[in-house]
Structures are given as C-alpha cells and as structure tokens.
Design a protein around this motif. Structure first.
Motif, mmCIF file in Angstrom:
data_model
loop_
_atom_site.group_PDB
_atom_site.id
_atom_site.type_symbol
_atom_site.label_atom_id
_atom_site.label_comp_id
_atom_site.label_asym_id
_atom_site.label_seq_id
_atom_site.Cartn_x
_atom_site.Cartn_y
_atom_site.Cartn_z
ATOM 1 N N UNK A 191 0.835 -1.209 0.000
ATOM 2 C CA UNK A 191 0.000 0.000 0.000
ATOM 3 C C UNK A 191 0.862 1.249 0.000
ATOM 4 N N UNK A 192 1.992 1.198 0.729
ATOM 5 C CA UNK A 192 2.897 2.354 0.753
ATOM 6 C C UNK A 192 3.610 2.524 -0.584
ATOM 7 N N UNK A 193 3.927 1.410 -1.245
ATOM 8 C CA UNK A 193 4.665 1.447 -2.516
ATOM 9 C C UNK A 193 3.752 1.424 -3.726
ATOM 10 N N UNK A 194 2.478 1.089 -3.484
ATOM 11 C CA UNK A 194 1.476 0.927 -4.559
ATOM 12 C C UNK A 194 1.910 -0.206 -5.511
ATOM 13 N N UNK A 242 -3.079 -3.345 12.661
ATOM 14 C CA UNK A 242 -3.631 -3.542 11.309
ATOM 15 C C UNK A 242 -4.996 -4.248 11.357
ATOM 16 N N UNK A 243 -5.669 -4.249 10.222
ATOM 17 C CA UNK A 243 -6.971 -4.915 10.013
ATOM 18 C C UNK A 243 -8.049 -4.328 10.938
ATOM 19 N N UNK A 244 -7.943 -3.011 11.201
ATOM 20 C CA UNK A 244 -8.929 -2.345 12.072
ATOM 21 C C UNK A 244 -10.302 -2.219 11.412
ATOM 22 N N UNK A 279 -3.705 3.126 14.281
ATOM 23 C CA UNK A 279 -4.729 2.171 13.823
ATOM 24 C C UNK A 279 -4.818 2.266 12.306
ATOM 25 N N UNK A 280 -4.572 1.148 11.609
ATOM 26 C CA UNK A 280 -4.554 1.176 10.132
ATOM 27 C C UNK A 280 -5.338 0.013 9.542
ATOM 28 N N UNK A 281 -5.597 0.125 8.246
ATOM 29 C CA UNK A 281 -6.057 -1.014 7.444
ATOM 30 C C UNK A 281 -5.227 -0.981 6.171
ATOM 31 N N UNK A 282 -4.215 -1.852 6.121
ATOM 32 C CA UNK A 282 -3.292 -1.866 4.981
ATOM 33 C C UNK A 282 -4.018 -2.184 3.682
ATOM 34 N N UNK A 283 -5.030 -3.070 3.768
ATOM 35 C CA UNK A 283 -5.748 -3.493 2.564
ATOM 36 C C UNK A 283 -6.588 -2.351 1.984
ATOM 37 N N UNK A 284 -7.170 -1.513 2.857
ATOM 38 C CA UNK A 284 -8.041 -0.423 2.400
ATOM 39 C C UNK A 284 -7.361 0.948 2.439
ATOM 40 N N UNK A 285 -6.024 0.969 2.661
ATOM 41 C CA UNK A 285 -5.236 2.213 2.683
ATOM 42 C C UNK A 285 -5.690 3.190 3.773
#
Length: 609
Positions: free
Chosen positions: A83-86, A172-174, A206-212
């Motif tokens: 997600x950071x690198x796209x 992650x996965x919030x 608090x992040x969601x890597x899958x949903x940016x």
C-alpha cells in the motif's frame, strides 16, 4: 649402543645423546643419517579489513531512516508495504507468506524517503528477523487487531529490544468487525511495550493496509520519530554496509541485497564480505532499475561478486583487487587455524581417553604371569572383534538429504529448523550438502552415492536433471513454502520407520472336548469348541491360548459345524476345528480368531509448526 664406543657410565638418565653418538648408532644399522632443519613458523601479519573509527560529527549528513517491519505471519506486513509502494508483492508470494527479506525505498508525497525492510513473520525465519533489526534505525511492529499478540510478535519485540531500536506499533486490520485494538495494547503491556495511551512513549497507529486507511499517519509518525532520532551518516570515504540477502541469478551470477551504512557506493568499487570479494559491475534498485550510486540508508542490489557471500556479513570497501585477495586469504587462514585448533583439542581428548583406558586395562595385569597376561589380551582382542562385527552388521535407520535454496537466508532458515531434530534414535538425519542455486548433476551424483533425497526450496530442476533423477531412481522434492518442505521431510523420515502390526480380535471360542480323526494314514487332533464372543472366520489367523500363554499361532486346516465345512461360525454355535500344524489340545484352552493391520509409525520430531 653397547656395540659402539660410547661409554654408557658417563650418560645420565633422560639426557640428550650427542650428535656423534647418534651417527655411530645409525651407521651400525647400515644406514646414512640425513639431518633435517627445524623450521620456525613465522607469525603471519594480520591483513584483515575492518570498519573505520567513528566519523567526525561535523561530516555527518541526514540520511533516510531504515525501518524494519516486524510481526507475526499473516498479520499484513507485506500488504502494508504494498500500500505504501502501490505494488502487489503479497499477491505473488508462495502461500501468501514472505520467505525473504525485501528492501525497498519509499518516497512519500511530502518528499521524504524511507527505506523499508520487509521481514518474514513465519517461525522458520527467526535468523532473518534478527538480521533485519541489526541494520535498522527503527521498527514498525505490525499486530493484527483481531488476533492480538502472537508468538512471532513476542519474538519481534525481543529482537527490537536486543538491537536497542525504538518501536512504532501499527495495529492492522482495524476495518474488520472482530477487531479489538484496545486488547492489543493491553497484551503489549505484558511485554514492556507501553503505548502512549497508557503513559508510555510507544506510538500506536490504527490502520487497514488493505483499504489504505490511515497509512499517511503511520508514514508521518515514522518521519517524525526519525527526525527526533537525528539520523545522520558519513557519505564520504570507503563504503561500509551489511548484506541483507544473497542469491545466485542465472544471468547476473552471485547477487547481494545490501544496505549502505557509510560512504557512497559506485560502479568499479572493490568490496569484501566474509570470504568473497567483488568489483561492482552493476547496481540495481528494488524495481530492477540501474543505479549510478548508492548512499547511506539506501538499499541496493550489487552484481559482481566472485562467490555468494553469506547474508549478515559486513561489506567493506578496499583499495585494490590485490588488497581484496589479501583480506580473503587472511580470513581463510584464520578459519583454517581455528579448525586446526579444534581438531587438536579433539585429538588430545581422544588420546587422553585412550591412554587412561590402556592404563586401566594394564593395572589388572601387574601381578599376572606372562602366560596369563597373553590369555587375557587374546580374550580382550576377540571381544573387540566381535563388537566391531556387530557394529558393521547393525542396520540403523538413516535418511541422507541434500538442501538447495534460492537465497542464502532460505537455506539458513531450513538448516536452523533441522538443528532442532532430536529423533536420531528412530532415524538419523544426515545433511550431506547444502547450497544455493538450481539442482545440478553433482547433487544427483551425491544423492546416488548415499541413497539420499534432494530437497529444493524456490529452485528449479531442468528436464534433463529430472530425467536423470528418474533413471537413477533419486527423489527430487521441490517446494516454495517452507513449512510444506518440512512437512514433506517429516513424512519421508516417518517412512523409514518399520510399521507396527495391530491385532483386531474377531471372535473367541473355548475348547469343550478333544478327539482325533483319521485323514488318510494320519491321525489329526480336533477340538470341539463353542463360540463365546464374535465369530470365527476360517480364512483369518488364529491363536491357541493356554493359561494366558500363546501356544500356537497360524491358520486352520478345517472348520466344521456338525458334518459340514463352513467359512464362518457365529456366537453360541458349536464347531470342530483342526490346525494346519498338529498341536495337542486341552479342554479349557481358548481359541482366538483375529486379523492383523499394519500401522505406519510417525517420527517423534516436532519442528515447531
């Protein structure tokens, strides 16, 4: 000496003989003396290359922070980096789990650069995670909001503490319904990771890597912490760095992924790492683009190594190829000396053991006559020969294997797992050879000699190699997920164990009467029985039990109900039976009908996953 002119009265005990006397004695034997000169071994000059002393603070320039992403397997580390690198690294990975260290340079919209190290979270890759923390400036600990703190999360915290680097926690996965970030923070308290909400200094995002979701907040927190740490490096002078990963590429040859820590790397630089050296031919970034230079904090792929150096080795720049060879020769010499020293220790220990054993044996012979002594020695020698014969004929279970991996870190991870093997009594596991690169003909020759199995991890076996293996009846097993390879090896080890036989009782009968019948000219004993449990089936195996002891085991020659031959006699029915071998029956004996089932044994080794 008695037959020479030497005056024995003037020679003292334990004295050194004169040179002239030695010549006389040798001539008496009809030989010529040749004097050897004793060589004095020169102490070699230390030619090793070492890191430079700390630089002058005025020469230091700000550098991009090196951030290692740690956490349990499948908690979303690679997805976060994607997600950071796209990019889409996670989708391409075998089994969806990272099995190498990836080094990437990410440029944020604000212009700041961050070097990320993506480490494997699987239990097998502990050494890689430790290596990742020793070149890093700070750690992002990824914890899944629904799973909480897991085994590799705890191990990652320990690696970060050992390396004395600050931690940022990314929960992650919030976005998931079962997510519980507060539980994660409470669980982290047990491992001395105190979040800001609980009065500590560890930032939690608090992040969601899958949903940016909230990724920019994580990046900003990383940049802010890096600014506080005032990360600077010396961009001048000879290059220093650390190898993160090494592999063999078909087109490029030996290739290493490295993080530069001091100096600026350019084409043509002469580098040494471990027992290998390189003249840098090409440099690539993580996207395969050619680089002209690599400064501190930047990840770089280096091409031009003479041999593949081990991951974790220091990279040091030297003046010339001759100097590089001197360093490699010195390191080889040091390793050889250490090996000689260890070998000598083993030899001395064996000699001492042998001497003590010899003295102990001779102690009992002091008061014996020469005849008794000879007799005792003869018996001891005979006993030793018998022992040796037993040793040769003992057929112990053994599984020889060859390990081939795509990169140094993968082979290291597999060998670390094999170090936990503790079932040598059941089957000895013998690693014949290991290395990196595709499976070769040499591997097959070695496997054929020792009747071994070739295991490949993320490597290929060409069609000609597969055909040759089939012809030589050699097993080649290739996997791209590490725990599948270990499971396969576990099964292969289990297959070497003898299967156990389990008896299932089908029926029991008691003998009520015994009599004999004449068949041709022979008298055959017959037992009159009543079935008490289950049923008797003629084609199955039987045993005769008397007072709890098995008298006979085998098959029936006949089974009759009244006058008729029958295949089965059920509970409550009377029958007459005779055995394939003439055994004397007694009233009260028990007849048991059973079948045998082979059960494959499992090796007791538990690799831990």
């Amino acid at each position: 000496m008695l037959n020479t002119e030497i005056d024995l009265d003037v020679i003292e005990r334990d004295s050194v003989l004169d040179e002239e006397w030695i010549k006389q004695i040798i001539k008496k034997f009809g030989m010529k003396p040749r004097w050897a000169k004793l060589k004095e071994e020169k102490v070699k000059e230390n030619k090793d290359a070492v890191r430079r002393p700390p630089p002058d603070p005025s020469l230091l320039t700000p550098k991009p922070p090196v951030v290692t992403i740690l956490g349990h397997v499948d908690h979303g580390k690679t997805t976060l980096l994607d997600s950071l690198r796209k990019t889409q690294v996670a989708a391409m990975e075998a089994g969806g789990i990272t099995q190498h260290i990836g080094a990437f340079l990410v440029q944020l919209p604000s212009g700041e650069k961050i070097t990320f190290l993506d480490t494997p979270g699987h239990a097998a890759f502990s050494a890689m995670r430790a290596r990742g923390t020793h070149v890093t400036d700070l750690v992002i600990l990824v914890v899944a909001a629904e799973d909480g703190v897991m085994k590799q999360t705890v191990e990652s915290i320990q690696h970060a503490k050992n390396a004395k680097v600050p931690i940022i926690v990314a929960i992650n996965k919030c976005d998931k319904r079962e997510a519980d970030p507060d539980r994660v923070k409470k669980e982290l308290l047990a491992h001395d990771v105190v979040c800001e909400e609980y009065g500590g200094d560890v930032q939690t995002i608090h992040i969601s890597a899958l949903k940016d979701d909230n990724l920019m907040a994580l990046a900003e927190a990383t940049v802010t912490l890096a600014e506080v740490l005032e990360l600077k490096a010396d961009f001048t002078g000879p290059v220093e760095g650390t190898i993160i990963e090494s592999r063999t590429d078909k087109g490029k040859g030996p290739v290493t992924t490295a993080i530069i820590q001091r100096g600026t790397l350019r084409k043509g630089c002469i580098l040494v790492a471990g027992k290998s050296w390189a003249k840098v031919r090409l440099m690539f970034d993580e996207n395969g683009r050619v680089m002209e230079m690599a400064s501190p904090g930047m990840p770089v792929e280096i091409v031009g190594w003479k041999e593949v150096p081990s991951a974790g080795e220091d990279i040091l720049e030297v003046d010339s190829e001759q100097r590089a060879r001197e360093v490699i020769d010195w390191r080889g010499y040091v390793e050889q000396q250490e090996k000689i020293k260890k070998d000598l220790e083993v030899i001395e220990a064996k000699q001492k053991e042998h001497t003590d054993s010899y003295k102990k044996k001779r102690e009992g012979m002091i008061n014996m006559t020469w005849r008794e002594r000879q007799n005792a020695l003869y018996k001891a020698k005979r006993h030793m020969c018998m022992r040796l014969k037993e040793k040769v004929t003992s057929d112990k279970n053994k599984l020889p294997i060859i390990i081939k991996g795509d990169v140094d870190g993968s082979v290291e991870a597999i060998l670390n797992i094999l170090d936990t093997y503790d079932a040598d009594e059941e089957c000895e596991l013998d690693v014949l050879n290991f290395g990196i690169g595709d499976i070769s003909e040499n591997d097959l020759n070695l496997a054929e000699t020792f009747q071994g199995v070739v295991y490949g991890f993320n490597v290929n076996a060409s069609k000609s190699i597969q055909q040759l293996a089939s012809k030589k009846d050699i097993k080649i097993k290739i996997h791209n997920i590490i725990y599948r390879l270990i499971e396969d090896l576990h099964e292969e080890l289990s297959c070497t164990l003898p299967s156990t036989v389990e008896e299932h009782i089908l029926g029991e009968a008691v003998i009520l009467a015994t009599f004999e019948v004449t068949v041709g000219k022979k008298k055959v004993p017959v037992a009159g029985c009543r079935v008490q449990k289950g049923q008797l089936e003629k084609k199955m195996k039987f045993k005769l039990i008397r007072n709890g002891d098995v008298i006979w085991s085998g098959y029936l020659s006949s089974l009759k109900h009244h006058q008729d031959d029958v295949p089965v006699v059920k509970t409550g029915m009377d029958c007459g039976l005779s055995l394939e071998k003439n055994v004397e029956f007694q009233v009260g004996d028990k007849i048991v009908c059973f079948n045998e089932k082979k059960i494959e044994q499992k090796i007791s080794w538990n690799p831990g996953f």
